[in-house]
Write a protein that holds these residues in place. Structure first.
Motif, PDB file in Angstrom:
ATOM      1  N   SER A   1       0.894  -1.210   0.022  1.00 23.65           N
ATOM      2  CA  SER A   1      -0.179  -0.069   0.072  1.00 23.65           C
ATOM      3  C   SER A   1       1.163   1.200  -0.148  1.00 23.65           C
ATOM      4  O   SER A   1       0.662   2.179  -0.812  1.00 23.65           O
ATOM      5  CB  SER A   1      -0.899   0.032   1.362  1.00 23.65           C
ATOM      6  OG  SER A   1      -1.776   1.140   1.375  1.00 23.65           O
ATOM      7  N   HIS A   2       1.790   1.147   0.703  1.00 26.21           N
ATOM      8  CA  HIS A   2       2.743   2.342   1.007  1.00 26.21           C
ATOM      9  C   HIS A   2       3.396   2.804  -0.485  1.00 26.21           C
ATOM     10  O   HIS A   2       3.964   3.780  -0.838  1.00 26.21           O
ATOM     11  CB  HIS A   2       3.794   2.255   2.077  1.00 26.21           C
ATOM     12  CG  HIS A   2       4.942   3.340   2.067  1.00 26.21           C
ATOM     13  ND1 HIS A   2       4.590   4.366   2.703  1.00 26.21           N
ATOM     14  CD2 HIS A   2       6.203   3.149   1.719  1.00 26.21           C
ATOM     15  CE1 HIS A   2       5.818   5.231   2.682  1.00 26.21           C
ATOM     16  NE2 HIS A   2       6.685   4.424   1.869  1.00 26.21           N
ATOM     17  N   ILE A   3       4.167   1.365  -1.022  1.00 27.31           N
ATOM     18  CA  ILE A   3       4.627   1.767  -2.261  1.00 27.31           C
ATOM     19  C   ILE A   3       3.845   2.199  -3.391  1.00 27.31           C
ATOM     20  O   ILE A   3       4.113   2.842  -4.404  1.00 27.31           O
ATOM     21  CB  ILE A   3       5.416   0.390  -2.622  1.00 27.31           C
ATOM     22  CG1 ILE A   3       6.260   0.149  -1.773  1.00 27.31           C
ATOM     23  CG2 ILE A   3       5.820   0.451  -4.152  1.00 27.31           C
ATOM     24  CD1 ILE A   3       6.995  -1.461  -1.426  1.00 27.31           C
ATOM     25  N   THR A   4       2.630   1.626  -3.429  1.00 28.38           N
ATOM     26  CA  THR A   4       1.509   1.990  -4.635  1.00 28.38           C
ATOM     27  C   THR A   4       0.610   2.960  -4.498  1.00 28.38           C
ATOM     28  O   THR A   4       0.018   3.328  -5.361  1.00 28.38           O
ATOM     29  CB  THR A   4       0.899   0.601  -5.078  1.00 28.38           C
ATOM     30  OG1 THR A   4      -0.031   0.263  -3.802  1.00 28.38           O
ATOM     31  CG2 THR A   4       1.683  -0.452  -5.277  1.00 28.38           C
ATOM     32  N   ASN A   5       0.561   3.397  -3.027  1.00 29.58           N
ATOM     33  CA  ASN A   5      -0.482   4.371  -3.001  1.00 29.58           C
ATOM     34  C   ASN A   5      -1.970   3.764  -3.029  1.00 29.58           C
ATOM     35  O   ASN A   5      -2.811   4.711  -3.172  1.00 29.58           O
ATOM     36  CB  ASN A   5      -0.117   5.809  -3.602  1.00 29.58           C
ATOM     37  CG  ASN A   5       0.989   6.430  -3.250  1.00 29.58           C
ATOM     38  OD1 ASN A   5       1.312   6.300  -1.839  1.00 29.58           O
ATOM     39  ND2 ASN A   5       1.663   7.055  -4.008  1.00 29.58           N
ATOM     40  N   ILE A   6      -2.122   2.501  -3.234  1.00 26.24           N
ATOM     41  CA  ILE A   6      -3.493   1.922  -3.007  1.00 26.24           C
ATOM     42  C   ILE A   6      -3.779   1.890  -1.720  1.00 26.24           C
ATOM     43  O   ILE A   6      -3.080   1.192  -0.741  1.00 26.24           O
ATOM     44  CB  ILE A   6      -3.417   0.763  -3.948  1.00 26.24           C
ATOM     45  CG1 ILE A   6      -3.073   1.058  -5.395  1.00 26.24           C
ATOM     46  CG2 ILE A   6      -4.913   0.126  -3.776  1.00 26.24           C
ATOM     47  CD1 ILE A   6      -2.876  -0.149  -6.250  1.00 26.24           C
ATOM     48  N   PRO A   7      -4.772   2.136  -1.132  1.00 23.48           N
ATOM     49  CA  PRO A   7      -5.469   1.746   0.024  1.00 23.48           C
ATOM     50  C   PRO A   7      -5.357   0.296   0.464  1.00 23.48           C
ATOM     51  O   PRO A   7      -5.716  -0.463  -0.176  1.00 23.48           O
ATOM     52  CB  PRO A   7      -6.633   2.272   0.306  1.00 23.48           C
ATOM     53  CG  PRO A   7      -7.081   3.315  -1.020  1.00 23.48           C
ATOM     54  CD  PRO A   7      -5.941   2.736  -1.665  1.00 23.48           C
ATOM     55  N   ALA A   8      -4.849  -0.054   1.665  1.00 25.46           N
ATOM     56  CA  ALA A   8      -4.781  -1.510   2.255  1.00 25.46           C
ATOM     57  C   ALA A   8      -5.976  -2.340   1.987  1.00 25.46           C
ATOM     58  O   ALA A   8      -5.991  -3.351   1.724  1.00 25.46           O
ATOM     59  CB  ALA A   8      -4.201  -1.538   3.666  1.00 25.46           C
ATOM     60  N   GLN A   9      -6.969  -1.664   2.365  1.00 20.48           N
ATOM     61  CA  GLN A   9      -8.387  -2.266   2.130  1.00 20.48           C
ATOM     62  C   GLN A   9      -8.711  -2.514   0.756  1.00 20.48           C
ATOM     63  O   GLN A   9      -9.087  -3.808   0.640  1.00 20.48           O
ATOM     64  CB  GLN A   9      -9.496  -1.477   2.789  1.00 20.48           C
ATOM     65  CG  GLN A   9      -9.582  -1.236   4.485  1.00 20.48           C
ATOM     66  CD  GLN A   9      -8.617   0.095   4.566  1.00 20.48           C
ATOM     67  OE1 GLN A   9      -8.115   0.514   3.630  1.00 20.48           O
ATOM     68  NE2 GLN A   9      -8.886   0.686   5.837  1.00 20.48           N
ATOM     69  N   GLU A  10      -8.301  -1.836  -0.172  1.00 20.44           N
ATOM     70  CA  GLU A  10      -8.656  -2.173  -1.308  1.00 20.44           C
ATOM     71  C   GLU A  10      -7.702  -3.264  -1.683  1.00 20.44           C
ATOM     72  O   GLU A  10      -8.009  -4.166  -2.632  1.00 20.44           O
ATOM     73  CB  GLU A  10      -8.447  -0.836  -2.362  1.00 20.44           C
ATOM     74  CG  GLU A  10      -8.469  -1.000  -3.929  1.00 20.44           C
ATOM     75  CD  GLU A  10      -8.411   0.320  -4.635  1.00 20.44           C
ATOM     76  OE1 GLU A  10      -8.178   0.123  -5.735  1.00 20.44           O
ATOM     77  OE2 GLU A  10      -8.508   1.280  -4.033  1.00 20.44           O
TER      78      GLU A  10
END
Length: 179
Positions: free
Chosen positions: A54-63
């Motif tokens: 999530s940190h690397i991709t900026n995609i929310p962890a829930q997603e």
């Protein structure tokens, strides 16, 4: 948590994001990335990998968790001891997971603690499913439910309601919206 959950997660990350992002995820999580499908691992390590991705991709962890659940469903289907699913649909399969598959998984792997599902207010097109798990991975469960509906070629609307702060108990309201 059984290693197949980890190995499938890694395969999905490599397929969806590439080897470079996968390696960055391991580096960021300070994880050697050595998992086997038959091993047993602390579920918190998977959460750490998801948070790193999530940190690397900026995609929310829930997603990311939900996407993982949806994409891992076919692999889990192949790996689990599942009798005669040709006559199943989404709801009957979900019930079979709790009433048969989790029991068989416990026989094969006595050290595992799969989530527990309880059902209420079920009709032909709706189901209330309560997910109970100390691992608090409701979004993965939601994705698995979506993957299940996709497998059975059914459209499913899912409402997710955490029942406690830790999200170890989550209620899913499922509605079939077409065949």
């Amino acid at each position: 948590m059984k290693g197949i959950i980890f190995t499938e997660f890694i395969t999905i990350v490599e397929t969806q994001f590439g080897l470079e992002i996968s390696q960055k995820m391991f580096d960021h999580a300070n994880d050697a990335g050595v998992y086997t499908a038959v091993g047993s691992y602390d579920h918190r390590q998977l959460i750490k990998l998801i948070m790193s991705l999530s940190h690397i991709t900026n995609i929310p962890a829930q997603e990311l968790q939900q996407t993982y659940g949806r994409l891992v469903f076919p692999s889990l289907l192949q790996a689990l001891p599942i009798p005669d699913i040709e006559s199943d649909d989404t709801f009957s399969f979900i019930e079979k997971v709790e009433r048969h598959i989790h029991i068989e998984v416990k026989k094969l792997y006595p050290d595992v603690t799969p989530p527990k599902f309880t059902f209420s207010n079920q009709t032909q097109s709706t189901m209330i499913l309560d997910y109970h798990s100390a691992r608090c991975m409701g979004y993965v469960c939601m994705g698995v439910l979506e993957g299940c509906a996709n497998y059975f070629n059914q459209s499913l609307t899912i409402a997710m309601q955490p029942m406690n702060a830790s999200q170890s108990h989550v209620r899913f309201s499922l509605t079939l919206t077409g065949d």
